[in-house]
Design a protein around this motif. Structure first.
Motif, PDB file in Angstrom:
ATOM      1  N   UNK A   9       1.027  -1.194  -0.035  1.00  0.00           N
ATOM      2  CA  UNK A   9       0.006   0.026  -0.049  1.00  0.00           C
ATOM      3  C   UNK A   9       0.915   1.192  -0.089  1.00  0.00           C
ATOM      4  N   UNK A  10       0.168   2.457  -0.267  1.00  0.00           N
ATOM      5  CA  UNK A  10       1.072   3.679  -0.208  1.00  0.00           C
ATOM      6  C   UNK A  10       1.476   3.944   1.152  1.00  0.00           C
ATOM      7  N   UNK A 159       5.483   8.127   3.084  1.00  0.00           N
ATOM      8  CA  UNK A 159       4.761   7.992   4.028  1.00  0.00           C
ATOM      9  C   UNK A 159       3.240   8.476   3.979  1.00  0.00           C
ATOM     10  N   UNK A 160       2.455   7.911   4.615  1.00  0.00           N
ATOM     11  CA  UNK A 160       1.036   8.738   4.687  1.00  0.00           C
ATOM     12  C   UNK A 160       0.480   8.361   5.973  1.00  0.00           C
ATOM     13  N   UNK A 161      -0.181   9.117   6.543  1.00  0.00           N
ATOM     14  CA  UNK A 161      -0.847   9.311   7.913  1.00  0.00           C
ATOM     15  C   UNK A 161       0.190   8.729   8.905  1.00  0.00           C
ATOM     16  N   UNK A 162       1.399   8.843   8.952  1.00  0.00           N
ATOM     17  CA  UNK A 162       2.042   8.210   9.827  1.00  0.00           C
ATOM     18  C   UNK A 162       2.078   8.572  11.295  1.00  0.00           C
ATOM     19  N   UNK A 163       1.739   9.854  11.395  1.00  0.00           N
ATOM     20  CA  UNK A 163       1.435  10.538  12.825  1.00  0.00           C
ATOM     21  C   UNK A 163       0.236   9.829  13.536  1.00  0.00           C
ATOM     22  N   UNK A 213       3.681   4.471   8.187  1.00  0.00           N
ATOM     23  CA  UNK A 213       3.095   5.199   7.368  1.00  0.00           C
ATOM     24  C   UNK A 213       2.509   4.562   6.203  1.00  0.00           C
ATOM     25  N   UNK A 214       2.148   3.449   6.287  1.00  0.00           N
ATOM     26  CA  UNK A 214       1.034   2.816   5.203  1.00  0.00           C
ATOM     27  C   UNK A 214       0.118   2.113   5.820  1.00  0.00           C
ATOM     28  N   UNK A 215      -0.167   2.194   7.152  1.00  0.00           N
ATOM     29  CA  UNK A 215      -1.262   1.520   7.868  1.00  0.00           C
ATOM     30  C   UNK A 215      -2.616   1.988   7.343  1.00  0.00           C
ATOM     31  N   UNK A 216      -2.599   3.361   7.423  1.00  0.00           N
ATOM     32  CA  UNK A 216      -3.818   4.088   7.123  1.00  0.00           C
ATOM     33  C   UNK A 216      -4.282   3.582   5.690  1.00  0.00           C
ATOM     34  N   UNK A 217      -3.572   4.018   4.716  1.00  0.00           N
ATOM     35  CA  UNK A 217      -3.756   3.764   3.368  1.00  0.00           C
ATOM     36  C   UNK A 217      -4.230   2.194   3.303  1.00  0.00           C
ATOM     37  N   UNK A 237      -0.438  -8.057   7.378  1.00  0.00           N
ATOM     38  CA  UNK A 237       0.526  -8.548   7.918  1.00  0.00           C
ATOM     39  C   UNK A 237       2.027  -7.507   7.588  1.00  0.00           C
ATOM     40  N   UNK A 238       2.884  -7.931   8.097  1.00  0.00           N
ATOM     41  CA  UNK A 238       4.125  -7.096   8.018  1.00  0.00           C
ATOM     42  C   UNK A 238       4.769  -6.673   9.331  1.00  0.00           C
ATOM     43  N   UNK A 239       5.800  -5.724   9.007  1.00  0.00           N
ATOM     44  CA  UNK A 239       6.543  -5.365  10.173  1.00  0.00           C
ATOM     45  C   UNK A 239       5.846  -4.494  11.458  1.00  0.00           C
ATOM     46  N   UNK A 240       4.879  -3.783  10.709  1.00  0.00           N
ATOM     47  CA  UNK A 240       4.106  -2.955  11.822  1.00  0.00           C
ATOM     48  C   UNK A 240       3.524  -3.810  12.928  1.00  0.00           C
TER      49      UNK A 240
END
Length: 703
Positions: A9-10, A159-163, A213-217, A237-240
């Motif tokens: 994802x973005x 990143x997108x919506x990281x905060x 930074x790609x959770x929200x997208x 899945x993934x690192x986050x």
């Protein structure tokens, strides 16, 4: 009909694919599943930075109080007419455009171009294409500023919506965002996703979420699938999630996805697709630990087929040549070995599978995979993304690369340990290694021992020396604020870094503030490291950083600013004679570090000059020429005529072909036995001679 569509994802990175989906596709494809993959990250970047999208964004503009935003809007026609050419250039399209870009009048310029002051001499050395990449990156960053001001403040190129995803206790904050109307960037993302869903008709979609930074997208995409394709199962899945969501009790995320996978995804996805017992997977019913793992050998070769290899953009965010590797260049990302062979550092997530379970594969098999990936992507560049690549494995892979006569370029992360002898570093360079990164952390022997790093400052400096002498660039990660670190030790750390830069053993570095995590030894037992947890609260959604209390006696925020300011100067070769404590605001103690600490390592003998009859003798040089007086050795840019006694010449002519035959292991014991056929002199004395040192510099190596 496709069994599984894997999606990045973005936004992750624009210059090359993140490898998670490629590894999963390689494994699951080998099991007979029909698997497709898509990189929405790079696709959306290309869609955003296009004439059609920018014109739409400029039409949305409302008057801004920010003069820079007003300037960008005033130059809208120039942006709209140049953006497609800029992105094509950054995709390695028409490089001749570099000349026009560097003229200064082609690109519209806003606030980010203030960074170009004083760079004329630097780019005169670096080259026109690199200069153009840097200017184009500033151009895209200006446009990013405009997008954040007029469309969404969540947008950044990587990143997108990281905060929103950082340190988020409850899923409610994400759900609040998901309940809002999609913005134009998200709408364009949905269009790209829909095209992939139409083309593949997947029964299941899997999203990799390596970073906050790609959770929200990813959740936005999942929300779209839920609404428009409710029959598709959704996996994340993934690192986050593997680091942040291990203790999750909040089930809100399961209104958007069906499965949340922790750790490696190969076996969990296989079980989901076959309907077998779940492993390392959350569902709305709870966590399913299950049994079983997939080894690194079983994981196999990543499969990059289906990714848009011509769509990736090489950016140049900074002029530092080492920093550029992360964003500039089309790198094939692969992992030499699963986990970390050390896995003991107190600050590291050593309890997690991706660190604690170390597994490697035979060098020949790994180089087989490299050749397969080169055929898929058309790229000879590799970034080995290991936690820490083992010296022994790098030796074996370097020999295998040379044995096959492959022309490849690679870089990786290492530990600065004593195994990196001068000869090993030269072997790695001959096999295509151009750079390494590694942690020097606090640059304090007391603290390195306390954090169980397994190296000393002196060992690290010696390894850096050997790497730099072999022509390999060095980047080091630095840390401040480790528990019990004093202001004196912070000043002393900066002094070590100053000496390393002055000796040109480090090409770039980065300071980060120590963060205690729940999966690290220090997070598991803070009291052992001289601090205490602020509280024992476990958040219902994300948990990673541990808040702790320590009586420092100095302002760590100001110390961090001082360290970063000094480093910014060091990386341009400035301020290297200024005393370390002078960079600190307020009163700071002078350094206690020996002024010759690093210089002393420059004159220390290399471990590769300690005779070892069991060591392998390798000749990586160019074919030599025999003369009446000795040998002429050839390098890529010159030659050297060495005078030898007749028996020495005959001996070398005998052993060099044997050492060059990388299909067999030729040892120093064998060389010594052959030497006795030609002379009663000591072979060890000949080995320790200056003549042998010259031979080493041309490729006669003890490995």
């Amino acid at each position: 009909m496709t069994d599984l569509l894997l999606v990045t994802p973005p936004f992750v990175q624009p210059n090359c694919p993140y490898p998670a989906t490629a590894y999963l596709k390689g494994y699951l494809g080998g099991k007979g599943f029909a698997v497709a993959q898509a990189d929405l990250s790079v696709e959306l970047i290309g869609a955003v930075f296009s004439e059609a999208f920018l014109c739409r964004i400029f039409d949305r503009y409302a008057e801004s109080e920010d003069a820079n935003i007003r300037r960008i809007h005033a130059l809208r026609e120039r942006y709209c007419t140049t953006v497609d050419a800029v992105t094509d250039f950054l995709r390695h399209g028409d490089d001749t455009l570099a000349h026009l870009i560097c003229n200064g009048d082609y690109l519209p310029q806003a606030g980010r171009f203030a960074a170009t002051e004083g760079l004329g001499d630097f780019f005169g050395t670096l080259g026109t294409t690199e200069c153009a990449k840097y200017l184009c990156t500033l151009y895209l960053q200006d446009l990013s500023d405009f997008i954040r001001a007029t469309v969404t403040d969540k947008f950044e190129i990587v990143r997108y919506g990281e905060r929103i995803a950082l340190a988020i206790d409850s899923f409610d904050r994400l759900e609040e965002e998901l309940s809002s109307a999609p913005n134009p960037i998200e709408e364009r993302m949905f269009g790209l996703l829909e095209a992939h869903l139409d083309a593949t008709q997947p029964a299941c979609v899997g999203f990799t979420v390596p970073f906050p930074g790609c959770l929200l997208s990813a959740l936005r995409c999942a929300q779209y699938i839920r609404q428009h394709r409710p029959g598709i199962r959704i996996v994340m899945g993934g690192g986050y999630p593997s680091t942040e969501l291990r203790s999750m009790s909040d089930k809100g995320i399961f209104r958007y996805i069906d499965y949340l996978v922790l750790d490696d995804g190969e076996l969990p996805l296989e079980r989901i697709l076959t309907g077998g017992p779940l492993v390392h997977t959350y569902t709305a019913d709870g966590y399913h630990e299950g049994e079983g793992t997939v080894t690194h050998l079983e994981r196999g070769c990543p499969d990059f087929e289906g990714l848009p290899h011509r769509a990736y953009l090489s950016l140049m965010e900074v002029t530092n040549p080492m920093h550029r590797l992360w964003s500039d260049g089309r790198w094939n990302k692969m992992t030499l070995a699963h986990g970390c062979y050390w896995a003991k550092c107190a600050f590291c997530d050593t309890s997690l599978d991706y660190i604690c379970r170390y597994e490697s594969v035979p060098a020949a098999r790994f180089v087989d995979w490299m050749e397969r990936v080169m055929a898929q992507t058309g790229s000879r560049g590799f970034h080995f993304t290991d936690e820490a690549a083992p010296p022994k494995l790098l030796k074996e892979i370097s020999i295998e690369i040379l044995r096959r006569r492959l022309s490849v370029v690679w870089w990786t992360n290492i530990r600065f340990e004593s195994g990196y002898t001068g000869d090993l570093c030269q072997l790695m360079a001959s096999a295509g290694c151009i750079a390494v990164s590694g942690g020097l952390e606090t640059a304090s022997n007391r603290l390195l021992e306390r954090m169980n790093k397994g190296v000393t400052v002196e060992q690290a400096a010696l390894a850096m020396r050997n790497l730099c002498y072999a022509g390999i660039m060095v980047h080091t990660y630095l840390m401040y604020g480790f528990p019990t670190q004093t202001l004196q030790e912070t000043v002393d750390s900066l002094e070590v870094v100053r000496q390393l830069f002055r000796a040109e053993l480090v090409h770039s570095a980065f300071w980060h503030r120590y963060a205690m995590t729940v999966h690290s030894p220090s997070g598991a037992a803070p009291e052992r490291y001289g601090v205490r947890r602020r509280n024992d609260r476990v958040a219902p959604f994300a948990n990673n950083e541990v808040p702790f209390v320590e009586n420092r006696g100095y302002d760590i925020r100001l110390a961090g600013e001082s360290l970063r300011e000094a480093l910014a100067h060091y990386m341009y070769g400035n301020g290297l004679e200024r005393p370390a404590h002078k960079w600190f605001a307020g009163k700071a103690p002078a350094t206690t570090v020996d002024a010759a600490l690093v210089a002393d390592q420059l004159i220390r003998p290399d471990a590769a000059r300690l005779y070892d009859e069991k060591a392998r003798l390798v000749w990586t040089g160019i074919a030599e020429r025999h003369t009446e007086e000795g040998l002429v050795l050839y390098g890529a840019s010159g030659s050297k005529h060495l005078k030898f006694k007749p028996h020495e010449t005959e001996f070398l002519l005998r052993i060099l072909p044997a050492a060059a035959d990388l299909d067999r292991r030729f040892t120093f014991a064998e060389a010594a036995e052959i030497f006795r056929e030609y002379s009663d002199d000591s072979f060890v004395a000949f080995y320790l001679s200056k003549k042998w040192d010259v031979m080493r510099s041309y490729g006669l190596l003890q490995i």
